[in-house]
Design a protein around this motif. Structure first.
Motif, PDB file in Angstrom:
ATOM      1  N   GLN A  44     -14.604 -17.538 -21.225  1.00 41.51           N
ATOM      2  CA  GLN A  44     -14.571 -18.328 -20.064  1.00 41.51           C
ATOM      3  C   GLN A  44     -15.135 -17.698 -18.646  1.00 41.51           C
ATOM      4  OE1 GLN A  44     -13.634 -21.562 -19.875  1.00 41.51           O
ATOM      5  NE2 GLN A  44     -14.064 -21.563 -21.989  1.00 41.51           N
ATOM      6  N   GLN A  45     -15.956 -16.639 -18.901  1.00 45.27           N
ATOM      7  CA  GLN A  45     -16.594 -15.923 -17.919  1.00 45.27           C
ATOM      8  C   GLN A  45     -17.974 -15.898 -17.877  1.00 45.27           C
ATOM      9  OE1 GLN A  45     -16.113 -11.360 -17.427  1.00 45.27           O
ATOM     10  NE2 GLN A  45     -15.025 -11.774 -15.446  1.00 45.27           N
ATOM     11  N   CYS A  99     -20.986 -13.986 -16.815  1.00 44.83           N
ATOM     12  CA  CYS A  99     -21.500 -12.664 -16.299  1.00 44.83           C
ATOM     13  C   CYS A  99     -22.881 -12.337 -16.078  1.00 44.83           C
ATOM     14  CB  CYS A  99     -21.188 -11.614 -17.398  1.00 44.83           C
ATOM     15  SG  CYS A  99     -19.510 -11.498 -18.275  1.00 44.83           S
ATOM     16  N   THR A 108     -14.199 -17.962 -14.304  1.00 48.09           N
ATOM     17  CA  THR A 108     -14.573 -16.822 -13.335  1.00 48.09           C
ATOM     18  C   THR A 108     -16.066 -16.723 -13.718  1.00 48.09           C
ATOM     19  OG1 THR A 108     -13.862 -15.077 -14.900  1.00 48.09           O
ATOM     20  CG2 THR A 108     -12.392 -15.501 -13.495  1.00 48.09           C
ATOM     21  N   ARG A 110     -18.690 -13.142 -12.991  1.00 47.45           N
ATOM     22  CA  ARG A 110     -18.837 -11.671 -12.665  1.00 47.45           C
ATOM     23  C   ARG A 110     -20.240 -11.514 -12.280  1.00 47.45           C
ATOM     24  NH1 ARG A 110     -20.013  -6.867 -15.537  1.00 47.45           N
ATOM     25  NH2 ARG A 110     -18.631  -5.069 -15.089  1.00 47.45           N
ATOM     26  N   ILE A 114     -15.796  -9.882  -8.844  1.00 47.91           N
ATOM     27  CA  ILE A 114     -15.628 -11.070  -9.766  1.00 47.91           C
ATOM     28  C   ILE A 114     -14.959 -12.095  -9.103  1.00 47.91           C
ATOM     29  CG2 ILE A 114     -13.851 -11.801 -11.596  1.00 47.91           C
ATOM     30  CD1 ILE A 114     -14.248  -8.747 -12.584  1.00 47.91           C
ATOM     31  N   ASP A 164     -13.137 -16.252  -8.641  1.00 48.65           N
ATOM     32  CA  ASP A 164     -12.747 -17.456  -9.603  1.00 48.65           C
ATOM     33  C   ASP A 164     -12.368 -18.441  -8.277  1.00 48.65           C
ATOM     34  OD1 ASP A 164     -10.322 -16.924  -8.178  1.00 48.65           O
ATOM     35  OD2 ASP A 164      -9.482 -16.114  -9.965  1.00 48.65           O
TER      36      ASP A 164
END
Length: 165
Positions: A92-93, A95, A129, A131, A146, A148
């Motif tokens: 769920q991020q 990058c 999020t 990053r 980072i 959100d």
């Protein structure tokens, strides 16, 4: 009477069946060319971009983002040397790894340009999020910024402080 009801029902349902060109449109958020205080413009503005069949392609989206805005009221704060190295989704991020040097930007400007990119990617991806890191790893103390949805300031209604006499 039944024919009139059938025609009315068809007319009510027809607008929901039409194709919208806007479904592939996405807001790209960039720093504004001029900071504006006291209105909803603030420090980030947006322009709509048509992604066509690439809406789910985060690498394509970030590459398009780095090319900068078409709208003259917005600016691309990233130096021209900054390019996308990789863009991956992990737990769920999103990058994002960038090449190039962001050291020429002040810490505030670096945060601002990364916030615009993060807001664009968060809206497009539906992830929790984003990053953002560079190959040099020098964006912050841990080497990455980072973001959100809760960490982004969406509207700046601040006023300029009056000068003291």
């Amino acid at each position: 009477m039944k024919q009139i009801l059938a025609v009315l029902l068809l007319l009510c349902l027809l607008p929901g069946c039409t194709y919208s060109d806007r479904q592939d449109q996405l807001h790209f958020y960039y720093p504004t060319a001029f900071v504006s205080y006291g209105d909803s413009q603030g420090v980030l503005g947006s322009e709509d971009r048509d992604l066509g069949s690439h809406r789910e392609d985060m690498k394509y989206l970030v590459t398009m983002y780095l090319s900068g805005p078409a709208d003259k009221s917005l600016r691309n704060g990233f130096p021209a040397s900054v390019k996308l190295v990789s863009c991956e989704i992990r737990r769920q991020q999103v990058c994002i790894l960038l090449s190039g040097d962001l050291d020429s930007l002040s810490p505030l400007e670096r945060t601002l340009v990364c916030a615009g990119l993060a807001k664009t990617v968060l809206e497009a991806s539906g992830m929790t999020t984003v990053r953002i890191a560079t190959e040099k790893g020098a964006l912050s103390g841990d080497g990455a910024l980072i973001f959100d949805n809760d960490s982004l300031l969406l509207e700046d209604n601040a006023s300029e402080m009056p000068e003291e006499e």
